[in-house]
Design an enzyme around this catalytic site. Structure first.
Site, mmCIF file in Angstrom:
data_model
loop_
_atom_site.group_PDB
_atom_site.id
_atom_site.type_symbol
_atom_site.label_atom_id
_atom_site.label_comp_id
_atom_site.label_asym_id
_atom_site.label_seq_id
_atom_site.Cartn_x
_atom_site.Cartn_y
_atom_site.Cartn_z
ATOM 1 N N ASN A 48 14.899 -40.691 -65.440
ATOM 2 C CA ASN A 48 14.995 -41.615 -63.151
ATOM 3 C C ASN A 48 16.531 -40.463 -62.427
ATOM 4 O OD1 ASN A 48 16.818 -43.326 -63.965
ATOM 5 N ND2 ASN A 48 16.539 -44.477 -62.012
ATOM 6 N N VAL A 49 15.206 -40.074 -61.152
ATOM 7 C CA VAL A 49 16.151 -39.290 -60.588
ATOM 8 C C VAL A 49 15.837 -39.141 -59.428
ATOM 9 C CG1 VAL A 49 16.852 -37.410 -59.616
ATOM 10 C CG2 VAL A 49 16.202 -37.118 -61.907
ATOM 11 N N GLU A 50 16.709 -40.946 -58.264
ATOM 12 C CA GLU A 50 16.328 -40.999 -57.140
ATOM 13 C C GLU A 50 16.671 -40.146 -55.935
ATOM 14 O OE1 GLU A 50 17.323 -45.634 -58.389
ATOM 15 O OE2 GLU A 50 18.128 -44.303 -57.293
ATOM 16 N N CYS A 59 10.161 -40.808 -61.801
ATOM 17 C CA CYS A 59 10.604 -42.067 -62.788
ATOM 18 C C CYS A 59 11.170 -41.309 -63.887
ATOM 19 C CB CYS A 59 9.818 -43.125 -63.380
ATOM 20 S SG CYS A 59 8.979 -43.872 -62.018
ATOM 21 N N GLU A 61 9.608 -41.407 -67.059
ATOM 22 C CA GLU A 61 8.303 -41.113 -68.191
ATOM 23 C C GLU A 61 7.578 -39.634 -67.343
ATOM 24 O OE1 GLU A 61 8.579 -45.863 -68.195
ATOM 25 O OE2 GLU A 61 9.217 -43.958 -66.773
ATOM 26 N N CYS A 97 5.930 -48.043 -64.986
ATOM 27 C CA CYS A 97 5.403 -48.619 -63.874
ATOM 28 C C CYS A 97 4.086 -47.887 -63.681
ATOM 29 C CB CYS A 97 6.028 -48.175 -62.675
ATOM 30 S SG CYS A 97 5.889 -46.320 -62.620
ATOM 31 N N CYS A 100 3.577 -44.334 -64.794
ATOM 32 C CA CYS A 100 3.359 -43.453 -65.428
ATOM 33 C C CYS A 100 3.009 -43.895 -66.501
ATOM 34 C CB CYS A 100 5.244 -44.034 -65.911
ATOM 35 S SG CYS A 100 6.407 -43.611 -64.676
#
Length: 144
Positions: A48-50, A59, A61, A97, A100
């Site tokens: 994940n990359v916020e 996300c 995935e 989620c 994803c």
């Protein structure tokens, strides 16, 4: 599952954990890793990359699927392992989620597979087909 590829759950989960260790999650502190296994034995990972603008976060995935698609992989998805932080939460397995699940479904439908999803928690691994996580999924065939 395509091609008779045997799923080595421990290796796939290890790849997802390794991906999670590269997470950029300064806001949530919730590092997620994903590892996709294809019928030729290839494994593609993502984390994940916020983003400070939370809605722009990606996300694990989605990143893994994007990497696979960018490399021209359009089918043969056999299994996916998804891991979250090992030392937080209630130890329950993490599941993809809704977004994803749809992204994974797109890749799976391109190869006409129903990949096994390994939902990893600190105390157990739940294994289920994607079709169980996303019943009656919308996909490419609906647009023809």
């Amino acid at each position: 599952m395509g091609g008779g590829t045997k799923i080595d759950a421990n290796s796939l989960i290890g790849a997802a954990h390794n991906a999670a260790s590269k997470s950029y999650s300064p806001y949530s502190g919730y590092a997620v890793g994903a590892a996709l296994l294809f019928d030729d034995g290839a494994v593609v990972t993502g984390t994940n990359v916020e983003n400070a603008s939370y809605g722009l976060s990606l996300c694990a995935e989605t990143i893994a699927v994007s990497k696979a698609m960018a490399d021209g992989v359009r089918g043969g998805l056999v299994a996916v392992a998804v891991t979250g932080p090992q030392d937080s939460g209630d130890g329950e397995p993490i599941t993809p989620c809704g977004r994803c699940r749809q992204v994974l479904n797109e890749l799976a439908q391109l190869g006409e597979t129903d990949p096994e999803i390994l939902c990893v928690g600190s105390d157990e691994v739940r294994r289920m087909p994607l079709s169980q996580l996303l019943p009656n999924a919308f996909g490419p065939a609906h647009l023809t």
